[in-house]
Design a protein around this motif. Structure first.
Motif, PDB file in Angstrom:
ATOM      1  N   GLY A   1      37.289  51.471  27.087  1.00 29.00           N
ATOM      2  CA  GLY A   1      36.832  51.363  27.602  1.00 29.00           C
ATOM      3  C   GLY A   1      37.556  50.522  28.402  1.00 29.00           C
ATOM      4  N   VAL A   2      37.724  50.174  29.532  1.00 30.26           N
ATOM      5  CA  VAL A   2      38.614  49.018  30.697  1.00 30.26           C
ATOM      6  C   VAL A   2      37.587  48.718  31.388  1.00 30.26           C
ATOM      7  N   LEU A   3      37.870  46.931  31.688  1.00 24.17           N
ATOM      8  CA  LEU A   3      37.002  46.521  32.172  1.00 24.17           C
ATOM      9  C   LEU A   3      37.381  45.195  33.426  1.00 24.17           C
ATOM     10  N   GLY A   4      37.641  45.250  35.127  1.00 26.39           N
ATOM     11  CA  GLY A   4      37.920  44.606  35.817  1.00 26.39           C
ATOM     12  C   GLY A   4      37.544  43.305  35.443  1.00 26.39           C
ATOM     13  N   VAL A   5      38.436  41.854  35.362  1.00 30.08           N
ATOM     14  CA  VAL A   5      37.578  40.586  35.400  1.00 30.08           C
ATOM     15  C   VAL A   5      38.331  40.235  36.257  1.00 30.08           C
ATOM     16  N   ASP A   6      38.193  38.808  36.976  1.00 30.08           N
ATOM     17  CA  ASP A   6      38.591  38.135  37.877  1.00 30.08           C
ATOM     18  C   ASP A   6      39.075  36.456  37.301  1.00 30.08           C
ATOM     19  N   LYS A   7      40.095  36.651  37.228  1.00 32.50           N
ATOM     20  CA  LYS A   7      40.645  34.811  36.593  1.00 32.50           C
ATOM     21  C   LYS A   7      41.906  34.227  37.474  1.00 32.50           C
ATOM     22  N   ASN A   8      41.136  33.446  37.996  1.00 34.41           N
ATOM     23  CA  ASN A   8      42.254  32.876  38.584  1.00 34.41           C
ATOM     24  C   ASN A   8      42.507  33.213  40.126  1.00 34.41           C
ATOM     25  N   ASP A   9      41.913  34.266  40.277  1.00 34.91           N
ATOM     26  CA  ASP A   9      41.580  34.721  41.766  1.00 34.91           C
ATOM     27  C   ASP A   9      42.781  36.001  42.144  1.00 34.91           C
ATOM     28  N   SER A  10      42.662  36.556  40.482  1.00 36.91           N
ATOM     29  CA  SER A  10      43.777  37.511  40.103  1.00 36.91           C
ATOM     30  C   SER A  10      43.299  38.304  39.609  1.00 36.91           C
ATOM     31  N   GLU A  11      43.748  39.369  39.056  1.00 37.90           N
ATOM     32  CA  GLU A  11      42.797  40.755  39.099  1.00 37.90           C
ATOM     33  C   GLU A  11      43.666  41.067  37.783  1.00 37.90           C
ATOM     34  N   PHE A  12      42.408  41.366  36.538  1.00 39.61           N
ATOM     35  CA  PHE A  12      43.109  41.493  35.248  1.00 39.61           C
ATOM     36  C   PHE A  12      41.636  42.113  34.590  1.00 39.61           C
ATOM     37  N   TYR A  13      42.460  43.020  33.073  1.00 41.08           N
ATOM     38  CA  TYR A  13      41.404  44.103  32.995  1.00 41.08           C
ATOM     39  C   TYR A  13      41.405  43.602  30.953  1.00 41.08           C
ATOM     40  N   GLN A  14      39.588  43.744  31.152  1.00 39.24           N
ATOM     41  CA  GLN A  14      39.828  43.655  29.687  1.00 39.24           C
ATOM     42  C   GLN A  14      39.259  44.749  28.483  1.00 39.24           C
ATOM     43  N   VAL A  15      40.520  45.210  27.678  1.00 42.42           N
ATOM     44  CA  VAL A  15      39.968  46.733  27.208  1.00 42.42           C
ATOM     45  C   VAL A  15      38.717  46.735  25.352  1.00 42.42           C
TER      46      VAL A  15
END
Length: 563
Positions: free
Chosen positions: A470-484
């Motif tokens: 599973g891949v979830l898009g998250v916002d970190k300091n106004d940048s796009e990151f992805y939790q797995v």
């Protein structure tokens, strides 16, 4: 499939006229944006990142060819010539004008389609198994009862403004393919001592607080399903949190009360309505069931010599048959899944031209009927084995025959930050980057069955919690990151995936998936699926491989910055 009667047509046409007047009043300033919002939501109209988004219902996933053609025509006339099939048996159009939506609804009504209750805090579209009525492992056909539930939920005045949205799924097979454990109400049809009834599951859901549902009644005779659901909804409507949108779903209420206490409240409420007017009579069940009578199947052999010959000599065709067909309960027939996961195309997207092609295929090879799956594909449910080669050739020419059903690149993916105003990150570029990395079909087949699901935010429209990966898009300091997450699954043993650790930048994701797959291939036993290996060796070997060198790299970067 169900055909509208005079009452259905009158209701839909009245709703079109009503919404046309509501749009007129809003444009004239007679309705404020806040007043208009719940009205447009219950007609499937969102305001998204770049434009309105219009969501059209496909009740329990069933379409006929005329309806699919009309969807294509509406997409071409009022939008940008394509639509997006969602995980909730809906078609979304991403670029309509609000002023055009009443006319779109009018054209859809002509083919018995609508957008009623596809959004808003109300009872949403009923969903079920895409192979309902034809699956070899089916115990009971859920479609008649799904239709009865649809009629009951539509315009139900008591449940038009619930604390939050509410979703019901129904399954009638030995292996659950409707994700019933992760719905507000999940209904599993079964037989006990010759009697048909439901296992009733309540309080499941994904989103910000993913929870597997719990059984509130092990067996409920089918005649009582409406009155029992009504009791569940009344308890929820009274006691659900309206002060906090994040805690307003029924799953939070069930967790807060405990399932035993919640079930007791439901039983007490049900005592007032049991055997009341909403009890389903045999006559009503028979009336609706008549709409789902079997088509005119031919009496055929379970094997086809011509098909066997083509399978033996044409590898690409065999690959497609292996991945894209599903056992049928009638000898000589199969169900065919047309992939909307062609590499380089947003998963679930389909053009108006492709809709016309699929409608023609349905007319020629599948009695004019189609299904939509929550995996965002289209199904021809009744294809003769002797016709498979022709269907494959025509589907391939239209870009609908990628043999990746159930494989790594058959990705479930929400529209994400490219369209959705709620998204924290883009989903589609991650899907296309992973598809590009795993573009070797032989390698995909060697990897075997694996579900990769991507969501652009915690709302989990991409079902990332139940993906094997599973891949979830998250916002970190106004940048796009992805939790797995790893190890999620749907089916009878449905469970949530486990987060492996800190999130990754977008450009890291193909490498991350590649490392996960390599651990699996190195560790698996012969004929062991990804989930089997994961359950046997646990999460640590995957985590160690994915993050190896990361801490060292961060330490070096910190030393350099300090110097």
């Amino acid at each position: 499939m169900y055909k509208y009667n005079a009452i259905d047509r009158q209701l839909i046409n009245e709703r079109v006229d009503q919404f046309r007047d509501q749009v007129r009043r809003w444009k004239a300033g007679e309705l404020s944006d806040d007043e208009f919002r719940p009205l447009r939501l219950q007609n499937g109209l969102y305001i998204q990142r770049h434009a309105p988004m219009f969501r059209i219902a496909v009740p329990y996933g069933m379409l006929n060819s005329a309806q699919l053609r009309r969807l294509g025509q509406v997409a071409s006339k009022y939008d940008r010539g394509y639509g997006h099939f969602t995980t909730r048996h809906n078609l979304q159009l991403n670029w309509p004008k609000i002023e055009d939506v009443p006319e779109m609804l009018a054209e859809l009504a002509e083919v018995e389609m609508h957008a009623i209750q596809t959004s808003g805090n109300c009872l949403r579209n009923i969903t079920t198994d895409q192979f309902a009525g034809v699956a070899a492992d089916e115990v009971i056909d859920p479609r008649p009862l799904a239709e009865i539930l649809r009629q009951w939920t539509t315009f139900h005045p008591e449940f038009a403004f619930l604390p939050r949205k509410f979703k019901i799924a129904i399954s009638g097979t030995k292996e659950d393919r409707a994700v019933t454990w992760f719905h507000d109400i999940g209904l599993q049809l079964q037989q006990q001592n010759g009697e048909v009834g439901f296992r009733v599951i309540v309080g499941g859901g994904l989103g910000r607080t993913p929870i597997r549902g719990q059984i509130v009644r092990e067996f409920l005779p089918w005649q009582h399903i409406l009155t029992y659901c009504e009791a569940i909804l009344r308890v929820y409507n009274r006691q659900g949190r309206r002060d906090n949108a994040y805690k307003a779903r029924i799953k939070i209420l069930v967790q807060a009360l405990g399932v035993e206490a919640f079930a007791q409240l439901v039983e007490e409420e049900w005592a007032h309505g049991k055997d009341g007017p909403a009890t389903i009579t045999q006559a009503e069940f028979d009336r609706v069931t008549a709409h789902f009578s079997a088509p005119a199947y031919e009496k055929l052999s379970a094997d086809d010599a011509g098909l066997a010959e083509k399978l033996a000599f044409e590898k690409s065709f065999k690959n497609w048959v292996d991945r894209s067909t599903h056992p049928h309960k009638v000898p000589g027939y199969t169900a065919v899944t047309l992939s909307l996961k062609k590499h380089g195309v947003a998963p679930g997207d389909i053009t108006s031209e492709q809709m016309a092609v699929v409608a023609d295929l349905a007319d020629q090879y599948s009695f004019g009927e189609l299904r939509i799956s929550h995996e965002q594909n289209i199904i021809l449910a009744d294809v003769k084995l002797a016709d498979l080669y022709e269907v494959w050739q025509k589907a391939k020419a239209a870009g609908l025959a990628t043999p990746n059903i159930g494989l790594l690149t058959g990705i479930i993916c929400c529209p994400g930050g490219d369209f959705c105003d709620l998204a924290n990150a883009k989903s589609i570029p991650i899907a296309t980057a992973i598809q590009a990395r795993f573009d070797d079909l032989d390698y995909l087949f060697d990897i075997g069955e694996i579900d990769l699901n991507i969501s652009g935010c915690m709302n989990a429209c991409g079902h990332h919690h139940v993906g094997h990966i599973g891949v979830l898009g998250v916002d970190k300091n106004d940048s796009e990151f992805y939790q797995v997450t790893l190890g999620g699954r749907q089916g009878n043993d449905a469970k949530l995936g486990k987060v492996i650790g800190p999130s990754f930048a977008a450009d890291e994701m193909p490498d991350v998936v590649d490392k996960i797959i390599k651990v699996y291939i190195e560790s698996r036993h012969p004929d062991e699926r990804f989930l089997d290996t994961f359950d046997r060796i646990g999460i640590d070997p995957f985590k160690n491989r994915v993050y190896e060198g990361r801490a060292h790299g961060k330490a070096k970067a910190a030393q350099k910055e300090a110097a």
